[in-house]
Design a protein around this motif. Structure first.
Motif, mmCIF file in Angstrom:
data_model
loop_
_atom_site.group_PDB
_atom_site.id
_atom_site.type_symbol
_atom_site.label_atom_id
_atom_site.label_comp_id
_atom_site.label_asym_id
_atom_site.label_seq_id
_atom_site.Cartn_x
_atom_site.Cartn_y
_atom_site.Cartn_z
ATOM 1 N N VAL B 5 0.885 -1.162 0.000
ATOM 2 C CA VAL B 5 0.000 0.000 0.000
ATOM 3 C C VAL B 5 0.921 1.209 0.000
ATOM 4 C CG1 VAL B 5 -1.939 1.159 1.111
ATOM 5 C CG2 VAL B 5 -1.693 -1.317 1.303
ATOM 6 N N ILE B 6 0.975 1.885 -1.143
ATOM 7 C CA ILE B 6 2.042 2.859 -1.376
ATOM 8 C C ILE B 6 1.483 4.285 -1.440
ATOM 9 C CG2 ILE B 6 3.899 3.542 -2.964
ATOM 10 C CD1 ILE B 6 3.962 0.626 -3.958
ATOM 11 N N GLY B 7 1.948 5.118 -0.546
ATOM 12 C CA GLY B 7 1.573 6.528 -0.578
ATOM 13 C C GLY B 7 2.262 7.220 -1.744
ATOM 14 N N LEU B 8 1.494 8.050 -2.475
ATOM 15 C CA LEU B 8 2.047 8.739 -3.649
ATOM 16 C C LEU B 8 2.418 10.188 -3.356
ATOM 17 C CD1 LEU B 8 -0.168 7.549 -6.637
ATOM 18 C CD2 LEU B 8 1.938 6.554 -5.712
ATOM 19 N N GLY B 9 2.148 10.646 -2.128
ATOM 20 C CA GLY B 9 2.372 12.062 -1.865
ATOM 21 C C GLY B 9 1.284 12.902 -2.503
ATOM 22 N N LEU B 10 1.615 14.159 -2.790
ATOM 23 C CA LEU B 10 0.562 15.143 -3.022
ATOM 24 C C LEU B 10 0.391 15.619 -4.451
ATOM 25 C CD1 LEU B 10 1.385 17.179 0.156
ATOM 26 C CD2 LEU B 10 -0.774 16.006 -0.276
ATOM 27 N N ALA B 11 1.444 15.685 -5.246
ATOM 28 C CA ALA B 11 1.322 16.472 -6.473
ATOM 29 C C ALA B 11 1.366 15.631 -7.753
ATOM 30 C CB ALA B 11 2.406 17.535 -6.523
ATOM 31 N N ASP B 12 2.476 14.985 -8.030
ATOM 32 C CA ASP B 12 2.588 14.288 -9.307
ATOM 33 C C ASP B 12 3.312 12.950 -9.148
ATOM 34 O OD1 ASP B 12 5.420 14.707 -9.460
ATOM 35 O OD2 ASP B 12 5.058 16.743 -10.162
ATOM 36 N N GLU B 13 3.607 12.299 -10.291
ATOM 37 C CA GLU B 13 4.133 10.937 -10.250
ATOM 38 C C GLU B 13 5.493 10.859 -9.566
ATOM 39 O OE1 GLU B 13 4.106 12.916 -12.804
ATOM 40 O OE2 GLU B 13 5.795 12.580 -14.168
ATOM 41 N N LYS B 14 6.227 11.968 -9.526
ATOM 42 C CA LYS B 14 7.567 11.942 -8.943
ATOM 43 C C LYS B 14 7.580 12.138 -7.427
ATOM 44 C CE LYS B 14 10.158 13.163 -13.053
ATOM 45 N NZ LYS B 14 11.053 14.138 -13.703
ATOM 46 N N ASP B 15 6.399 12.255 -6.835
ATOM 47 C CA ASP B 15 6.348 12.355 -5.382
ATOM 48 C C ASP B 15 6.368 10.986 -4.709
ATOM 49 O OD1 ASP B 15 6.436 15.146 -4.952
ATOM 50 O OD2 ASP B 15 4.383 15.309 -5.672
ATOM 51 N N ILE B 16 6.335 9.923 -5.496
ATOM 52 C CA ILE B 16 6.516 8.586 -4.905
ATOM 53 C C ILE B 16 7.948 8.504 -4.365
ATOM 54 C CG2 ILE B 16 7.394 7.437 -6.993
ATOM 55 C CD1 ILE B 16 5.544 5.035 -6.273
ATOM 56 N N THR B 17 8.157 7.711 -3.308
ATOM 57 C CA THR B 17 9.518 7.569 -2.795
ATOM 58 C C THR B 17 10.302 6.575 -3.659
ATOM 59 O OG1 THR B 17 8.972 5.748 -1.295
ATOM 60 C CG2 THR B 17 8.717 7.979 -0.428
ATOM 61 N N VAL B 18 11.622 6.632 -3.526
ATOM 62 C CA VAL B 18 12.470 5.683 -4.249
ATOM 63 C C VAL B 18 12.084 4.257 -3.850
ATOM 64 C CG1 VAL B 18 14.849 4.864 -4.522
ATOM 65 C CG2 VAL B 18 14.352 7.337 -4.501
ATOM 66 N N LYS B 19 11.818 4.071 -2.548
ATOM 67 C CA LYS B 19 11.402 2.750 -2.048
ATOM 68 C C LYS B 19 10.060 2.326 -2.671
ATOM 69 C CE LYS B 19 12.441 1.988 2.292
ATOM 70 N NZ LYS B 19 12.405 2.296 3.738
ATOM 71 N N GLY B 20 9.147 3.291 -2.774
ATOM 72 C CA GLY B 20 7.835 2.998 -3.362
ATOM 73 C C GLY B 20 7.953 2.654 -4.827
ATOM 74 N N LYS B 75 0.892 -15.304 -4.513
ATOM 75 C CA LYS B 75 1.954 -15.751 -5.436
ATOM 76 C C LYS B 75 2.679 -14.580 -6.117
ATOM 77 C CE LYS B 75 -1.022 -18.537 -7.667
ATOM 78 N NZ LYS B 75 -2.181 -18.773 -6.784
ATOM 79 N N ILE B 76 1.976 -13.441 -6.259
ATOM 80 C CA ILE B 76 2.564 -12.278 -6.928
ATOM 81 C C ILE B 76 2.449 -11.055 -6.024
ATOM 82 C CG2 ILE B 76 2.006 -13.107 -9.263
ATOM 83 C CD1 ILE B 76 -0.406 -11.087 -9.147
ATOM 84 N N ASN B 77 3.179 -9.998 -6.356
ATOM 85 C CA ASN B 77 3.015 -8.742 -5.630
ATOM 86 C C ASN B 77 1.932 -7.885 -6.291
ATOM 87 O OD1 ASN B 77 5.080 -9.490 -3.966
ATOM 88 N ND2 ASN B 77 6.606 -8.109 -4.857
ATOM 89 N N VAL B 78 1.118 -7.251 -5.454
ATOM 90 C CA VAL B 78 0.079 -6.335 -5.922
ATOM 91 C C VAL B 78 0.319 -4.986 -5.247
ATOM 92 C CG1 VAL B 78 -2.401 -5.837 -5.908
ATOM 93 C CG2 VAL B 78 -1.596 -8.186 -6.289
ATOM 94 N N ALA B 79 0.153 -3.906 -6.001
ATOM 95 C CA ALA B 79 0.307 -2.564 -5.418
ATOM 96 C C ALA B 79 -1.029 -1.846 -5.392
ATOM 97 C CB ALA B 79 1.309 -1.741 -6.230
ATOM 98 N N PHE B 80 -1.323 -1.222 -4.279
ATOM 99 C CA PHE B 80 -2.497 -0.371 -4.143
ATOM 100 C C PHE B 80 -1.960 1.030 -3.834
ATOM 101 C CE2 PHE B 80 -6.231 1.278 -1.780
ATOM 102 C CZ PHE B 80 -7.214 1.016 -2.727
ATOM 103 N N LEU B 81 -2.080 1.924 -4.812
ATOM 104 C CA LEU B 81 -1.511 3.267 -4.687
ATOM 105 C C LEU B 81 -2.547 4.218 -4.085
ATOM 106 C CD1 LEU B 81 0.107 3.559 -8.263
ATOM 107 C CD2 LEU B 81 1.083 2.556 -6.192
ATOM 108 N N VAL B 82 -2.101 5.026 -3.162
ATOM 109 C CA VAL B 82 -2.991 5.943 -2.453
ATOM 110 C C VAL B 82 -2.385 7.345 -2.504
ATOM 111 C CG1 VAL B 82 -4.033 6.485 -0.221
ATOM 112 C CG2 VAL B 82 -3.666 4.094 -0.876
ATOM 113 N N VAL B 83 -3.146 8.331 -2.949
ATOM 114 C CA VAL B 83 -2.656 9.704 -2.919
ATOM 115 C C VAL B 83 -2.464 10.114 -1.459
ATOM 116 C CG1 VAL B 83 -3.157 12.101 -3.531
ATOM 117 C CG2 VAL B 83 -3.752 10.257 -5.116
ATOM 118 N N GLY B 84 -1.332 10.738 -1.149
ATOM 119 C CA GLY B 84 -1.018 11.077 0.241
ATOM 120 C C GLY B 84 -0.320 9.906 0.906
ATOM 121 N N ASP B 85 -0.703 9.640 2.157
ATOM 122 C CA ASP B 85 -0.134 8.533 2.936
ATOM 123 C C ASP B 85 -1.131 7.381 2.993
ATOM 124 O OD1 ASP B 85 2.063 7.699 4.940
ATOM 125 O OD2 ASP B 85 0.233 7.382 6.094
#
Lengths: 282, 282
Positions: B5-20, B75-85
């Motif tokens: 469950v990955i926080g995307l931050g606030l503004a655009d695609e580059k606000d994701i963390t390197v870890k995310g 069996k696989i990884n799934v990502a659920f992206l959330v704006v903010g935290d």
């Protein structure tokens, strides 16, 4: 050019954002604020990922050498790295204000801080009141103004986030008196110490703001693979093992039953949790 | 494997963390929660950086198709992206609880959210009380339970963060009645609308919790290059121009003079600000 104030997030070098990483790589000088919080990795890990040397900036440097940090920032980019979010601590305000005086644009790059990441304990962020800081008591100094703030929060059922003291680069009174620049090892307040001080203050003030049975949640190393969250009564948390720093504490207010369902999964003892938690059914 | 469950931050695609970003690139399926907040860029920008197709998950999907989102996540990884935290909204709790039932490990990756990034307006995060939500009034539904919460916060001098309503994929009553899956255009509450509703509620309730002269700070597109912050009385903010979404509002409580110094730099009119701000000199 620009002063970037870049939040590093909570755990390690990879918690920087892609935007923050791109920014830091444009900077000729990179400073790391290292006295209000810490990452769990040494600065060499940051230097390797950011491909830049990183200068540790202690409180003295940030407060008295702002102009050196900002030197030539009208011609080059400078990065000031902050653990958590750039606006988490007041101590950088002077640096930002000084940059504005010098007409140097300041661009903050946001990141997670304990102020929002604490949501991971299950208590919803919108149910928190004012945040308090608990500092190490000494024999002669036992500041307890936070007690009144906890009282205000609890009077209306709100949770209280407690930020715990960090002592970095402190001098002993003897070394300070003799002007010796010898520093004590860093100290980070544990949840156990914080809870002991809280119980101590309640025994002194006796206003019944909380008791040994009040439910609280201790958090350690939020965002790290070995993150630890333990819920229990204050008394139970005196002896809970949270491991290394950084620690934070939340004194629970009234819990919505969905909050309680999540927090209970972290309880030392679900039975004492159910007995002492104040759970609302709506 | 894992549900990230990955926080995307606030503004655009580059606000994701390197870890995310590293995590999302290990995922076979990627969902974007798109009904409690929005980024300022279309999903194609996310797909290009993350090198993965992104499925928009609306409220209906997250609430009724959790098992489809979690399909094969053993069996696989799934990502659920959330704006903010990840922990900013309660709506994902069901998905996380369902994953735990299925013994799928859940790894959250933190990021900035409005709950901590709001510190950029100059009002210190530790002086905020409980956060409120203001929803669009209709002719027949004017929920005002937030009024009591503002009252509680202001009684002890605290600031109040107001999260403003978002209506995405809403049906008109007629279309809903006829079972037509036709959706209204998205609506995002502006600071102007929020302030009008606040003034309206005070006129109805008349408990003097705030007045038209109470100082507040409106914020738009926090973390974006065109971020806008404007401080003023509620009445002044009725007509201030904040531009496009998302907007947020802070009703100021008592301000420390250092907070006031920063907020004043955003004031519509420093003179009315000084007249109406409650500023503490310690």
């Amino acid at each position: 050019m620009v002063l970037y104030v870049i939040g590093l997030g909570l755990a390690d070098e990879k918690d920087i954002t892609v935007k923050g990483l791109e920014a830091v790589k444009t900077c000729e000088r990179v400073y790391l604020e290292a006295y209000t919080s810490i990452l769990t990795v040494p600065k060499e890990r940051l230097e390797a990922l950011y491909e830049r040397p990183v200068v540790i900036a202690d409180r003295e440097m940030v407060e008295s050498e702002a102009d050196e940090i900002l030197r030539d920032a009208d011609k080059i980019n400078v990065a000031f790295l902050v653990v958590g979010d750039p606006f988490g601590a007041t101590t950088h305000t002077d640096l930002v204000m000084r940059a504005k005086e010098l007409s140097i644009p300041v661009i903050p790059i946001h990141n997670a801080s304990i102020m929002n990441a604490v949501g991971c304990c299950g208590l919803q962020l919108y149910n928190y009141g004012q945040t308090i800081s608990i500092v190490f008591f000494t024999d002669s100094w036992r500041p307890d103004s936070f007690y009144d703030k906890i009282k205000q929060n609890r009077a209306i059922g709100l949770h209280t986030l407690c930020l715990l003291d960090i002592k970095v680069k402190e001098q002993s009174i003897e070394n300070m008196a003799r002007g010796r620049k010898i520093y004590e090892p860093p100290r980070y307040m544990t949840v156990n110490q914080a809870v002991e001080q809280l119980i101590d203050i309640e025994e002194t003030r006796q206003e019944g703001v909380y008791t040994k049975d009040t439910i609280a949640v201790g958090l350690a190393r939020v965002g790290c693979p070995d993150q630890t969250i333990i819920a229990g009564t204050l008394e139970e948390l005196v002896t809970a093992d949270f491991g290394g720093p950084l620690h934070s504490l939340v004194i629970a207010g009234h819990m919505h039953f969905l909050e309680a369902d999540l927090v209970r999964t972290y309880a030392v003892n679900p039975e004492t949790f159910n007995r002492h938690a104040v759970i609302l059914d709506h």
